[in-house]
Write an enzyme that holds these catalytic residues in place. Structure first.
Site, PDB file in Angstrom:
ATOM      1  N   ASP A  83       0.911  -1.263  -0.050  1.00 26.20           N
ATOM      2  CA  ASP A  83      -0.211  -0.149   0.083  1.00 26.20           C
ATOM      3  C   ASP A  83       0.938   1.243   0.015  1.00 26.20           C
ATOM      4  OD1 ASP A  83      -1.718   2.145   0.540  1.00 26.20           O
ATOM      5  OD2 ASP A  83      -2.945   0.957   1.941  1.00 26.20           O
ATOM      6  N   HIS A  84       0.962   2.007  -1.050  1.00 29.51           N
ATOM      7  CA  HIS A  84       1.806   3.082  -1.182  1.00 29.51           C
ATOM      8  C   HIS A  84       1.241   4.376  -0.476  1.00 29.51           C
ATOM      9  CE1 HIS A  84       5.575   4.660  -2.732  1.00 29.51           C
ATOM     10  NE2 HIS A  84       4.953   4.732  -4.009  1.00 29.51           N
ATOM     11  N   ARG A  85       0.270   4.116   0.133  1.00 30.29           N
ATOM     12  CA  ARG A  85      -0.351   5.343   1.251  1.00 30.29           C
ATOM     13  C   ARG A  85       0.740   5.239   2.302  1.00 30.29           C
ATOM     14  NH1 ARG A  85      -6.280   4.093   2.182  1.00 30.29           N
ATOM     15  NH2 ARG A  85      -5.319   2.330   2.501  1.00 30.29           N
ATOM     16  N   ILE A 139       3.400   2.643   2.748  1.00 23.96           N
ATOM     17  CA  ILE A 139       4.858   2.001   2.625  1.00 23.96           C
ATOM     18  C   ILE A 139       5.696   2.659   1.472  1.00 23.96           C
ATOM     19  CG2 ILE A 139       6.035  -0.048   2.367  1.00 23.96           C
ATOM     20  CD1 ILE A 139       3.361  -1.407   3.366  1.00 23.96           C
TER      21      ILE A 139
END
Length: 424
Positions: free
Chosen positions: A393-395, A397
């Site tokens: 999850d790029h939000r 990590i």
């Protein structure tokens, strides 16, 4: 007055967001004129006026999310439009009384536009069917795919007739209507489609996956690792496992390495509380193991994986897999996971972009193990190699954190004696 309500513009849709309102109170509109743009999780559609008339009231606002069946507009239907609709209805009644409408799905005039999803309308166009002439049997009179097939079948076997109401002292005259062509290829294609209801576990999987990819911005990192030492360690442990009737696969070793890395990178063992705008770092390690079953992919969860030995993990993996395939897992056994691992290696595949099991923030997929020609100390050698993929999850990590995390897993599995040094 006609209340124009939000229709189901996508199969199974529950709500939609009003993107743009194309009319205002007092505007005159024609039937089928676009009046509203709506967006759902499946389609972006233009809604058309069901009748000709004047916009009397707008009950929604742009940006608002409304449920199917909510009244969007109130239209004062024009007198001419209403009379035409009534006349058409009376004509249909006269025709039916004379026995000419042999199939209820045949010619039926409506004072308003036929209700149908965009997919069904496209299907009607491909079959060269005037959808306005098909009586819908779905909810609220909606035309369904089955209605189109029934209509096409009836039209291809029996010519329809239209009745002309005779003048005084004259005889009734009937004229054959040209048979509707459904198109050779369209008709053949339709007859070779098996329709299976989307229900049960498969429906839940679809809903869960859609939610995950809608909410989470997925990024996938791919790497490879050398498996020779781990293969050797497993071979040494196999005789002892067999004495205990334990099926020892590579998966327990992967889970152990995963748990060690999660303790060092706690942001991957977390979830996001969107409502409270908080990050939940979890200090327990419940590892979900994606399992293929006749009903679809099920993810039983191994609770407190960090507190279990390699053999204990192997036993639990086998037990949960058996229960999953038999459809006997309890709610407790499929909930509460903090991270998921998917081992597709046994069936093949070099690389994939696994979908995160929401509300988790990462998932790892293990791919097939095979011998490859690699370079070690400037010399070509053959090694057992395996690819693995991490979706995160790029939000929450960053890419650097994700790669450091997979580097740590790789280090532990390429040098499996480190697993025992790090175990608690």
């Amino acid at each position: 007055m006609v209340e124009f309500k939000l229709p189901d513009v996508g199969e199974g849709m529950h709500e939609g967001e009003i993107i743009k309102i194309l009319v205002k109170p007092g505007d005159a509109v024609e039937q089928d004129q676009p009046v509203i743009e709506v967006q759902t999780d499946k389609v972006n559609a233009e809604l058309s006026a069901p009748v000709t008339g004047v916009i009397k009231e707008i009950r929604i606002a742009e940006g608002e999310t409304v449920e199917v069946g909510t009244t969007l507009l109130v239209i004062e239907q024009s007198a001419g439009s209403a009379k035409e609709g009534a006349a058409a209805t009376q004509e249909a009644v006269r025709t039916e009384e004379k026995g000419e409408a042999s199939t209820p799905r045949h010619v039926t005039s409506r004072p308003t536009r036929a209700l149908a999803t965009p997919y069904v309308r496209q299907m009607a166009r491909e079959m060269k069917i005037d959808i306005e002439k098909v009586a819908g049997t779905g909810a609220a009179g909606r035309v369904t795919e089955e209605d189109l097939r029934q209509y096409a079948a009836a039209a291809s076997t029996k010519p329809a007739k239209r009745t002309i109401v005779p003048a005084a002292n004259s005889e009734a005259v009937t004229a054959p209507v040209e048979k509707i062509s459904v198109g050779k290829h369209a008709g053949e294609s339709m007859s070779r489609i098996d329709r299976i209801p989307m229900k049960g576990i498969r429906k839940k999987i679809a809903e869960h996956m859609t939610k995950s990819v809608t909410i989470i911005p997925h990024v996938t990192s791919v790497d490879e690792m050398e498996m020779d030492q781990l293969r050797g360690l497993r071979e040494q442990m196999l005789p002892l496992a067999q004495k205990r009737n334990i099926k020892l696969t590579f998966l327990p070793f992967f889970i152990k390495a995963l748990v060690i890395a999660l303790k060092e990178f706690p942001v991957l063992n977390a979830s996001i509380d969107d409502a409270a705008q908080e990050i939940l770092l979890k200090r327990f390690y419940h590892i979900g193991v994606a399992t293929d079953t006749p009903d679809g992919l099920i993810v039983p969860v191994i609770k407190d994986a960090d507190r279990k030995s390699i053999f204990q993990l192997a036993e639990e993996i086998a037990q949960l897999a058996e229960l999953a395939r038999a459809g006997k897992l309890t709610l407790e056994q499929i909930t509460g996971g903090t991270f998921t691992i998917s081992n597709v290696g046994p069936i093949g595949g070099l690389q994939a972009n696994p979908i995160i099991n929401h509300p988790e923030v990462a998932i790892i997929a293990l791919h097939k193990m095979e011998k490859r020609w690699v370079v070690r100390e400037d010399e070509g050698v053959i090694r057992w190699m395996m690819n693995f993929s991490l979706s995160f999850d790029h939000r929450l990590i960053d890419g650097v954190t994700a790669v450091r995390f997979t580097n740590r897993i790789k280090e532990l599995l390429e040098n499996p004696t480190l697993l025992f040094a790090e175990m608690v």
